[in-house]
Scaffold this motif. Structure first.
Motif, PDB file in Angstrom:
ATOM      1  N   PRO A 251     -27.866  58.860  26.888  1.00 48.66           N
ATOM      2  CA  PRO A 251     -26.835  57.831  26.622  1.00 48.66           C
ATOM      3  C   PRO A 251     -27.461  56.504  26.198  1.00 48.66           C
ATOM      4  O   PRO A 251     -28.490  56.087  26.729  1.00 48.66           O
ATOM      5  CB  PRO A 251     -26.112  57.694  27.976  1.00 48.66           C
ATOM      6  CG  PRO A 251     -26.425  58.953  28.704  1.00 48.66           C
ATOM      7  CD  PRO A 251     -27.814  59.338  28.271  1.00 48.66           C
ATOM      8  N   GLY A 270     -18.451  57.826  30.281  1.00 46.48           N
ATOM      9  CA  GLY A 270     -19.681  58.135  29.560  1.00 46.48           C
ATOM     10  C   GLY A 270     -20.771  57.091  29.690  1.00 46.48           C
ATOM     11  O   GLY A 270     -21.841  57.234  29.095  1.00 46.48           O
ATOM     12  N   TRP A 271     -20.493  56.035  30.461  1.00 42.24           N
ATOM     13  CA  TRP A 271     -21.493  54.961  30.557  1.00 42.24           C
ATOM     14  C   TRP A 271     -21.383  54.266  31.909  1.00 42.24           C
ATOM     15  O   TRP A 271     -20.331  53.746  32.259  1.00 42.24           O
ATOM     16  CB  TRP A 271     -21.293  53.955  29.437  1.00 42.24           C
ATOM     17  CG  TRP A 271     -22.329  52.870  29.401  1.00 42.24           C
ATOM     18  CD1 TRP A 271     -22.168  51.558  29.724  1.00 42.24           C
ATOM     19  CD2 TRP A 271     -23.699  53.012  29.007  1.00 42.24           C
ATOM     20  NE1 TRP A 271     -23.338  50.871  29.564  1.00 42.24           N
ATOM     21  CE2 TRP A 271     -24.308  51.732  29.118  1.00 42.24           C
ATOM     22  CE3 TRP A 271     -24.479  54.089  28.565  1.00 42.24           C
ATOM     23  CZ2 TRP A 271     -25.649  51.522  28.815  1.00 42.24           C
ATOM     24  CZ3 TRP A 271     -25.806  53.868  28.265  1.00 42.24           C
ATOM     25  CH2 TRP A 271     -26.389  52.602  28.383  1.00 42.24           C
TER      26      TRP A 271
END
Length: 356
Positions: A251, A270-271
């Motif tokens: 990522p 996602g982060w």
């Protein structure tokens, strides 16, 4: 005498199975050569999906390194690095030369477009390789960009194959037509009459998908240099020599001077902000300064990989909490094109030098 005949007969019977298996094995190892007419006639026929089992790391072109699946090839090699705009074989009703306009190929005065065309391509070692355009799908996000389904002639297997590397998230990768060519060091060069088929799983195409279209501009500024800096950042190519220092699917948070992408300030699925930290600032030819490596290798290995490029010393503040501990000798890190945050490497992550 009778005993001798019986012995010879028995020996021959034992050898027949061995001979029977030896001949097919020899024949299977060398594919019969195919004529040019037959080769072109066989293009774009549906085939079973081919997937490589060799470790790929993070790819630039997104293509296979070598047609020989048993060969351990360098990450800076590719079966297809560029293609000519002058076709070897034309689609019906097509003119003799193609043009590249933005993110798509154009056939002037053509009735049926570019599908069916065979182009002359080149591999990273300079060898010719034919490329067939088997499909063209306009991008849903950008009508001026077209995804191409391509096949290249595998001279080893004597068949057409998709040269793009398939991954789990993109099992049937397509390619974009991008102006110019990239050499083995990852440097982009304008090239009259030539372009690059950049596959979906490679850094060239990823950076376009993130907003850095090299043919576009923002506020009067070309995005070409930002795109090139992005290809370095995506692969953690700190030295600007084509060697990556990362793992697939790491990522990243990317932000640039023009505001094409801005820094993420909130966590999401996602982060995770708590896991991320500043990694490096980037120019078109590699990193301008580093806080750490992405894959966890010692900073000394980067300094040894490209000696006389970086220097250590007092920490350099870039603003917004970004701080460098290693900086370029010849470039002002504050003038970098973009920066990135990433997750620190896990303790279990051990860099595989032999795959670089």
């Amino acid at each position: 005498m009778n005993a001798m005949k019986k012995y010879l007969f028995a020996w021959l019977c034992l050898q027949l199975p061995v001979l029977a298996h030896a001949e097919p094995a020899r024949s299977a190892s060398v594919a019969a050569s195919v004529s040019k007419a037959e080769r072109h006639a066989r293009r774009c026929q549906s085939q079973s999906l081919h997937r490589t089992v060799k470790p790929q790391g993070t790819m630039l072109w997104g293509t296979r390194r070598d047609w020989d699946t048993e060969k351990v090839a360098n990450e800076r090699s590719s079966v297809l690095v560029s293609a000519s705009l002058t076709p070897l074989l034309l689609a019906e009703g097509q003119s003799k030369t193609l043009k590249l306009e933005g993110g798509h190929l154009v056939a002037p005065s053509a009735d049926k477009g570019v599908v069916g065309t065979v182009l002359q391509g080149t591999s990273s070692d300079g060898k010719p390789v034919e490329v067939a355009i088997c499909g063209a799908e306009p991008s849903a996000e950008d009508p001026g960009m077209v995804w191409y389904r391509i096949e290249a002639w595998n001279a080893v297997a004597q068949e057409w194959e998709n040269p793009c590397v398939a991954l789990a998230r993109v099992p049937d990768p397509r390619a974009l037509a991008v102006g110019g060519v990239w050499d083995e060091s990852g440097a982009h060069h304008p090239a009259s009459g030539r372009f690059t088929f950049a596959c979906e799983n490679g850094a060239i195409t990823k950076c376009i998908g993130w907003g850095y279209k090299p043919w576009a501009s923002r506020d009067g500024h070309s995005l070409a240099s930002l795109h090139q800096a992005c290809t370095r950042m995506a692969r953690a190519d700190y030295c600007g020599n084509g060697r990556s220092h990362t793992h697939e699917d790491t990522p990243l948070d990317i932000y640039d001077q023009l505001g094409v992408l801005t820094r993420t300030t909130e966590s999401s699925a996602g982060w995770e902000l708590s896991r991320a930290s500043f990694e490096a600032a980037w120019a078109a030819d590699g990193a301008t300064c580093l806080a750490r490596t992405r894959d966890g290798r010692a900073m000394e290995t980067i300094l040894q990989e490209c000696p006389n490029r970086f220097q250590t010393g007092a920490a350099l503040e870039l603003g917004e909490g970004d701080r460098c501990t290693v900086r370029r000798k010849d470039v002002n890190p504050a003038a970098s094109l973009l920066r990135n945050h990433s997750y620190g490497p896990s303790k279990a992550a051990v860099p595989q030098e032999k795959n670089l």
